[in-house]
Design a protein around this motif. Structure first.
Motif, PDB file in Angstrom:
ATOM      1  N   GLU A 115       0.833  -1.208   0.000  1.00 34.58           N
ATOM      2  CA  GLU A 115       0.000   0.000   0.000  1.00 34.58           C
ATOM      3  C   GLU A 115       0.868   1.258   0.000  1.00 34.58           C
ATOM      4  N   LEU A 116       1.923   1.232   0.786  1.00 32.24           N
ATOM      5  CA  LEU A 116       2.830   2.390   0.839  1.00 32.24           C
ATOM      6  C   LEU A 116       3.552   2.553  -0.499  1.00 32.24           C
ATOM      7  N   ALA A 117       3.953   1.427  -1.086  1.00 35.24           N
ATOM      8  CA  ALA A 117       4.644   1.465  -2.383  1.00 35.24           C
ATOM      9  C   ALA A 117       3.715   1.968  -3.496  1.00 35.24           C
ATOM     10  N   TYR A 118       2.443   1.520  -3.487  1.00 34.68           N
ATOM     11  CA  TYR A 118       1.482   1.982  -4.491  1.00 34.68           C
ATOM     12  C   TYR A 118       1.299   3.501  -4.403  1.00 34.68           C
ATOM     13  N   ALA A 119       1.196   3.993  -3.175  1.00 33.48           N
ATOM     14  CA  ALA A 119       1.019   5.437  -2.980  1.00 33.48           C
ATOM     15  C   ALA A 119       2.243   6.187  -3.498  1.00 33.48           C
ATOM     16  N   ASP A 120       3.441   5.628  -3.235  1.00 34.38           N
ATOM     17  CA  ASP A 120       4.685   6.253  -3.713  1.00 34.38           C
ATOM     18  C   ASP A 120       4.782   6.209  -5.232  1.00 34.38           C
ATOM     19  N   LEU A 121       4.371   5.088  -5.819  1.00 34.83           N
ATOM     20  CA  LEU A 121       4.404   4.955  -7.283  1.00 34.83           C
ATOM     21  C   LEU A 121       3.536   6.023  -7.951  1.00 34.83           C
ATOM     22  N   ALA A 122       2.332   6.227  -7.394  1.00 31.30           N
ATOM     23  CA  ALA A 122       1.410   7.220  -7.962  1.00 31.30           C
ATOM     24  C   ALA A 122       2.005   8.624  -7.868  1.00 31.30           C
ATOM     25  N   ALA A 123       2.588   8.942  -6.703  1.00 29.99           N
ATOM     26  CA  ALA A 123       3.190  10.272  -6.504  1.00 29.99           C
ATOM     27  C   ALA A 123       4.409  10.457  -7.401  1.00 29.99           C
ATOM     28  N   CYS A 124       5.195   9.389  -7.534  1.00 33.53           N
ATOM     29  CA  CYS A 124       6.423   9.451  -8.340  1.00 33.53           C
ATOM     30  C   CYS A 124       6.100   9.598  -9.824  1.00 33.53           C
ATOM     31  N   GLU A 125       5.077   8.862 -10.268  1.00 29.99           N
ATOM     32  CA  GLU A 125       4.681   8.923 -11.685  1.00 29.99           C
ATOM     33  C   GLU A 125       4.258  10.343 -12.073  1.00 29.99           C
ATOM     34  N   LYS A 126       3.508  10.969 -11.177  1.00 23.91           N
ATOM     35  CA  LYS A 126       3.038  12.339 -11.407  1.00 23.91           C
ATOM     36  C   LYS A 126       4.229  13.302 -11.529  1.00 23.91           C
ATOM     37  N   ARG A 127       5.164  13.175 -10.579  1.00 24.22           N
ATOM     38  CA  ARG A 127       6.332  14.064 -10.575  1.00 24.22           C
ATOM     39  C   ARG A 127       7.254  13.761 -11.756  1.00 24.22           C
ATOM     40  N   MET A 128       7.392  12.486 -12.104  1.00 22.19           N
ATOM     41  CA  MET A 128       8.248  12.081 -13.224  1.00 22.19           C
ATOM     42  C   MET A 128       7.712  12.661 -14.533  1.00 22.19           C
ATOM     43  N   SER A 129       6.399  12.620 -14.708  1.00 21.08           N
ATOM     44  CA  SER A 129       5.770  13.145 -15.915  1.00 21.08           C
ATOM     45  C   SER A 129       6.009  14.654 -16.045  1.00 21.08           C
ATOM     46  N   ALA A 130       5.854  15.356 -14.903  1.00 23.01           N
ATOM     47  CA  ALA A 130       6.072  16.813 -14.897  1.00 23.01           C
ATOM     48  C   ALA A 130       7.538  17.136 -15.189  1.00 23.01           C
ATOM     49  N   ALA A 131       8.444  16.336 -14.611  1.00 19.58           N
ATOM     50  CA  ALA A 131       9.887  16.559 -14.810  1.00 19.58           C
ATOM     51  C   ALA A 131      10.280  16.305 -16.265  1.00 19.58           C
ATOM     52  N   GLN A 132       9.648  15.313 -16.880  1.00 18.75           N
ATOM     53  CA  GLN A 132       9.942  14.994 -18.282  1.00 18.75           C
ATOM     54  C   GLN A 132       9.536  16.153 -19.202  1.00 18.75           C
ATOM     55  N   LYS A 133       8.337  16.691 -18.968  1.00 22.67           N
ATOM     56  CA  LYS A 133       7.866  17.833 -19.770  1.00 22.67           C
ATOM     57  C   LYS A 133       8.797  19.032 -19.610  1.00 22.67           C
ATOM     58  N   LYS A 134       9.194  19.268 -18.352  1.00 20.02           N
ATOM     59  CA  LYS A 134      10.069  20.399 -18.055  1.00 20.02           C
ATOM     60  C   LYS A 134      11.427  20.226 -18.747  1.00 20.02           C
ATOM     61  N   ALA A 135      11.971  19.010 -18.700  1.00 18.64           N
ATOM     62  CA  ALA A 135      13.281  18.729 -19.309  1.00 18.64           C
ATOM     63  C   ALA A 135      13.236  18.914 -20.823  1.00 18.64           C
ATOM     64  N   ARG A 136      12.129  18.477 -21.441  1.00 21.05           N
ATOM     65  CA  ARG A 136      11.990  18.617 -22.898  1.00 21.05           C
ATOM     66  C   ARG A 136      11.890  20.081 -23.304  1.00 21.05           C
ATOM     67  N   ALA A 137      11.168  20.849 -22.492  1.00 20.37           N
ATOM     68  CA  ALA A 137      10.956  22.264 -22.819  1.00 20.37           C
ATOM     69  C   ALA A 137      12.209  23.097 -22.609  1.00 20.37           C
ATOM     70  N   SER A 138      12.938  22.822 -21.535  1.00 22.70           N
ATOM     71  CA  SER A 138      14.084  23.683 -21.184  1.00 22.70           C
ATOM     72  C   SER A 138      15.396  23.214 -21.789  1.00 22.70           C
ATOM     73  N   ASN A 139      15.523  21.881 -21.946  1.00 25.98           N
ATOM     74  CA  ASN A 139      16.764  21.279 -22.440  1.00 25.98           C
ATOM     75  C   ASN A 139      17.955  21.564 -21.514  1.00 25.98           C
ATOM     76  N   LYS A 140      17.667  21.843 -20.238  1.00 23.95           N
ATOM     77  CA  LYS A 140      18.742  22.116 -19.263  1.00 23.95           C
ATOM     78  C   LYS A 140      19.213  20.794 -18.649  1.00 23.95           C
ATOM     79  N   PRO A 141      20.535  20.647 -18.420  1.00 19.33           N
ATOM     80  CA  PRO A 141      21.072  19.395 -17.839  1.00 19.33           C
ATOM     81  C   PRO A 141      20.457  19.069 -16.473  1.00 19.33           C
ATOM     82  N   GLU A 142      20.248  20.108 -15.633  1.00 17.77           N
ATOM     83  CA  GLU A 142      19.699  19.844 -14.289  1.00 17.77           C
ATOM     84  C   GLU A 142      18.263  19.317 -14.344  1.00 17.77           C
TER      85      GLU A 142
END
Length: 367
Positions: free
Chosen positions: A131-158
């Motif tokens: 249950e704890l892992a499922y909750a973490d997976l959902a939170a991580c997926e959301k943040r990962m998706s946002a980070a991917q969009k940001k990385a594509r738009a900015s093209n910054k190494p960080e």
């Protein structure tokens, strides 16, 4: 006070009995002005024999031990990560604590139904962990998706590094492993801190046994199974009878000592729990002592002197000059701080000094 342990477990494992014992035996809340007094928050003192020595040494009028907050988190059920049994609310409560005490049922009682129909520590742990892992997976997926969009738009190494980090965490969680078992460099840990991953929190296991199991707990098969799981997760495991703790919490000190002796125990389960929690959170204690009071203060390992002074009062940190320090291991063989000073045993430490467990301290400051 600021350090808290969330007590988790399936329904009917003895979690509420343990929490009630904590609140019955709890430290007087007025001694801890920084903690929020809430129906689901109990305060458990951390036993420290050094306080009694210092209190006698300086004829202190008052003795104040350090303590840890214990937060009662309502029983998790299968499907909590999807909202079952008010799961989202309970998972949010876990997110707010510093560490987790996972209570696991190891006792038989035909009058108390087990949610799964059988007493099986490994299966119980798996339900909570998933249950704890499922909750973490959902939170991580959301943040990962946002980070991917940001990385594509900015093209910054960080930004690319941030996306790759969350991808790494997601892949790790998908294999059924906890975030706490993932090897990370300090920069990565700092980036993940705001996420408050549930499986990233340190955990300790509490084997809840019946009073009839106490004398042979070391040979108990269920306790052994739980200890093996804890060892695999590199987590501490303590054995407690919550029923006994409930009885002990209502007794006077001398009656409590007599009952513990009857069961061949040197200390109560609550004392074990508070010590184990303290170690789990990587905390140390520094001490102040004088005629007015002897008091234990809680800080994280690695805290420097000015920040430790700030735990007492923000002005102490702001105007920090130096700290007069003698460790209790040296002071205990003397008559007082005055004698230590006369013998030249008190050290003067500056802003870069890292506080050690048992440092008896007088801070000098100017505001």
């Amino acid at each position: 006070m600021g350090f808290s342990i969330g007590i988790v477990g399936l329904p009917n494992v003895g979690k509420s009995t343990l929490f009630n014992a904590i609140t019955n035996a709890g430290a007087e809340a007025s001694n801890y002005p920084f903690c929020t007094i809430d129906p689901n928050v109990g305060i458990v003192e951390v036993p420290d024999e050094r306080l009694a020595v210092l209190t006698r040494m300086h004829a202190s009028q008052k003795t104040i031990p350090t303590a840890i907050e214990m937060v009662d988190i309502a029983g998790l059920v299968k499907g909590a990560a999807k909202g079952e049994g008010l799961g989202n609310k309970f998972l949010a409560h876990i997110r707010e604590v510093n560490a987790i005490a996972h209570v696991v049922r190891c006792f038989e009682d035909p009058n108390i139904v087990h949610v799964s129909g059988e007493i099986n520590p490994a299966a119980d742990i798996e339900i909570i962990d998933l249950e704890l892992a499922y909750a973490d997976l959902a939170a991580c997926e959301k943040r990962m998706s946002a980070a991917q969009k940001k990385a594509r738009a900015s093209n910054k190494p960080e930004d690319k590094r941030e996306y790759e980090l969350f991808q790494k965490v997601y892949n790790h969680l998908e294999t059924g492993k906890a975030v706490r078992s993932l090897e990370l460099i300090p920069e990565e840990k700092a980036l993940l801190k705001s996420m408050q991953f549930l499986t990233g929190k340190p955990v300790l296991f509490v084997a809840n046994i019946g009073e009839n199991q106490i004398k042979n707990a070391a040979a108990d098969q269920r306790v052994g199974n739980l200890a093996a799981i804890a060892q695999k997760q590199n987590a501490p495991c303590i054995v407690i009878s919550t029923r006994l703790e409930a009885e002990l919490s209502e007794l006077k000190p001398e009656e409590k000592a007599s009952m513990l002796a009857e069961y061949g125990l040197k200390e109560s389960g609550l004392d074990q729990l508070s010590r184990a929690s303290y170690t789990l959170l990587e905390l140390v204690t520094f001490l102040t002592s004088g005629e007015k009071e002897t008091k234990a203060w809680t800080i994280k390992k690695g805290t420097k002197a000015p920040q430790a002074a700030g735990v007492i009062h923000t002005d102490f940190e702001r105007g920090f000059i130096k700290a007069d320090i003698i460790n209790f291991s040296v002071l205990k063989d003397l008559k007082s701080l005055t004698e230590a000073r006369e013998k030249g045993l008190i050290r003067q430490e500056g802003k870069e000094y890292i506080m050690q467990d048992g440092d008896v301290t007088v801070f000098k400051f100017n505001v």
